[in-house]
Scaffold this active site. Structure first.
Site, PDB file in Angstrom:
ATOM      1  N   LYS A 130       0.856  -1.184   0.000  1.00 31.15           N
ATOM      2  CA  LYS A 130       0.000   0.000   0.000  1.00 31.15           C
ATOM      3  C   LYS A 130       0.892   1.233   0.000  1.00 31.15           C
ATOM      4  O   LYS A 130       2.020   1.182   0.493  1.00 31.15           O
ATOM      5  CB  LYS A 130      -0.884   0.021   1.253  1.00 31.15           C
ATOM      6  CG  LYS A 130      -2.154   0.815   1.077  1.00 31.15           C
ATOM      7  CD  LYS A 130      -3.120   0.080   0.165  1.00 31.15           C
ATOM      8  CE  LYS A 130      -4.549   0.493   0.301  1.00 31.15           C
ATOM      9  NZ  LYS A 130      -5.434  -0.580  -0.177  1.00 31.15           N
TER      10      LYS A 130
HETATM   11  N1  GLU Z   1      -7.211  -0.119  -3.296  1.00 29.39           N
HETATM   12  C1  GLU Z   1      -7.922  -1.331  -3.623  1.00 29.39           C
HETATM   13  C2  GLU Z   1      -7.968  -2.265  -2.430  1.00 29.39           C
HETATM   14  O1  GLU Z   1      -7.803  -1.845  -1.308  1.00 29.39           O
HETATM   15  C3  GLU Z   1      -7.412  -1.979  -4.905  1.00 29.39           C
HETATM   16  C4  GLU Z   1      -5.974  -2.393  -4.879  1.00 29.39           C
HETATM   17  C5  GLU Z   1      -5.460  -2.863  -6.246  1.00 29.39           C
HETATM   18  O2  GLU Z   1      -6.223  -2.922  -7.184  1.00 29.39           O
HETATM   19  O3  GLU Z   1      -4.267  -3.156  -6.312  1.00 29.39           O
HETATM   20  O4  GLU Z   1      -8.225  -3.431  -2.554  1.00 29.39           O
END
Ligand code: GLU
Length: 438
Positions: A131
């Site tokens: 993240k």
């Molecule tokens: N931000 C989204 C999540 O928390 C998508 C992450 C992604 O597609 O890599 O799952």
């Protein structure tokens, strides 16, 4: 300088987690990390993992904090903090969104990265978890300031990311345009176009059909599967009418549910007979929020969480269902569109009251599933039809849902516990099969 390791390492060094989780005032980020560590600990207990492996899984593999200087429109220079955490890469490249939010910190980003690891393992896609975050309010920036901030943040974390290493995607406060800037910044530095470095891109740059609404479509699939009966007339409240909650409300209404209440940062609105979601979305597009929508009464945020509905979909941020309000939650089913909306203390109260919770790492996995499909298309320089994407998304969501439900029933676990046992178990198995280098 080499680090001397004593031949007999004192026991304390082994049992003390090496990662400097700083105690202190409990920021929302620190609370999210505490929740994630608690969930990991429970799953590790069910799986009988040893202390060493538990510590490995509790610890991010790489964690980078950067200072991002931003030139403002008036010539001033602001410096904001940015983060990228790769929690685990044992099953494939790190994968996860990038968040722009004023309250983000290293703890929150670590928790979110950890949840990505279990989510990818649970739905069976070959990624670890990551993240990113920048502690900034995107609404306070002009488009050009946002572009400069994004490009500078990306250049600061550039050595960490890449289609084989770590692939960012949208999250709270970022969108397709942010992803386009990331793709461009990375590609300019590489000297050629690298679409697979991010997902959630615009279609013209190698984005995938179905990605924009994928998290919401996944929430709908999970909610209908958990309902196990006709959705006709089922009442729903959605907390967070944004990128995930807005389309999720629409998809649930399309399926026959009666969406009676929604909220966003501007307020909450309620209509017992069901809200007209298309008209409400048009109102939000025009005015910037749900507040003042004429065809509904106003509610407070707390009233929405405690509304007497069949299904509650928290689709905004962490920590909205806590020990304080969980005793007053009347929804029979909670489907977590957001990451980490329910604290462990609230989980216990909800379980005692017979409320079923479809956990985040299952319910909101649609986004990363279609991100994976986008990345596979980029790596093959080939594009699938929307029908193919929809089919693959449904297959992966329903497959994971069935596995989680079966394990929960077999072992008497909550859906969250079962989902974590499966996700953590797969990552632990990958570690054990690979062995430790050197
Ligand atoms: N931000 C989204 C999540 O928390 C998508 C992450 C992604 O597609 O890599 O799952």
């Amino acid at each position: 300088m080499s680090i001397m390791v004593p031949s007999k390492t004192p026991a304390a060094l082994i049992t003390t987690a090496p990662y400097p989780y700083t105690p202190g005032p409990a920021s929302p980020g620190r609370q999210a990390l505490d929740s994630a560590l608690h969930q990991l600990d429970q799953a590790a207990g069910h799986l009988g993992l040893d202390d060493g492996l538990r510590t490995m899984l509790a610890t991010p593999r790489r964690s980078l904090t950067v200072s991002v200087p931003v030139r403002r429109e008036d010539g001033r220079l602001d410096v904001v903090q940015g983060f990228r955490v790769q929690h685990n890469v044992s099953r494939g490249p790190a994968k996860g969104g990038l968040r722009f939010h004023p309250a983000t910190d290293i703890h929150e980003v670590t928790a979110l990265a950890m949840w990505m690891t279990w989510k990818c393992a649970l739905v069976g896609i070959p990624y670890g978890g990551a993240k990113g975050g920048v502690a900034v309010d995107p609404a306070a920036l002009s488009t050009r300031e946002k572009e400069r901030l994004t490009r500078r943040y990306v250049s600061e974390i550039l050595p960490l990311i890449g289609p084989e290493k770590d692939i960012p995607a949208p999250d709270v406060g970022t969108d397709e345009q942010t992803m386009a800037w990331i793709m461009d910044t990375y590609s300019v530095s590489a000297g050629y176009s690298v679409p697979g470095v991010v997902t959630g891109k615009p279609m013209t740059l190698g984005g995938s059909l179905g990605r924009a609404g994928a998290t919401s479509r996944g929430v709908q699939i999970a909610a209908l599967a958990a309902l196990g009966r006709s959705p006709e007339g089922v009442t729903v409240a959605v907390q967070g009418f944004g990128k995930v909650g807005g389309p999720a409300a629409q998809y649930l209404a399309d399926a026959g549910c009666k969406v009676v209440a929604v909220s966003d940062a501007t307020g909450a609105v309620h209509r017992a007979g069901g809200l007209d979601i298309s008209r409400l979305r048009a109102w939000v597009a025009e005015t910037g929020g749900v507040r003042g929508f004429a065809e509904a009464e106003e509610l407070t945020h707390d009233e929405l969480i405690e509304l007497d509905v069949d299904v509650l979909v928290p689709a905004a941020l962490e920590g909205v269902i806590t020990e304080a309000n969980a005793p007053r939650v009347r929804a029979r089913l909670i489907v977590e569109g957001a990451n980490g909306p329910t604290t462990p203390g609230a989980d216990e109260i909800l379980a005692a009251n017979g409320t079923t919770v479809v956990p985040d790492i299952l319910a909101n996995a649609g986004g990363v599933i279609v991100s994976y499909l986008e990345w596979v298309q980029n790596m093959q320089a080939y594009a699938w039809s929307s029908g193919e994407i929809e089919l693959k998304l449904r297959d992966l969501m329903l497959g994971a849902f069935a596995e989680v439900s079966a394990l929960a029933a077999e072992r008497g676990l909550s859906l969250r516990q079962a989902a974590h046992v499966i996700g953590v178990g797969r990552v632990a198995e990958a570690h054990q099969m690979r062995g430790l280098y050197p």
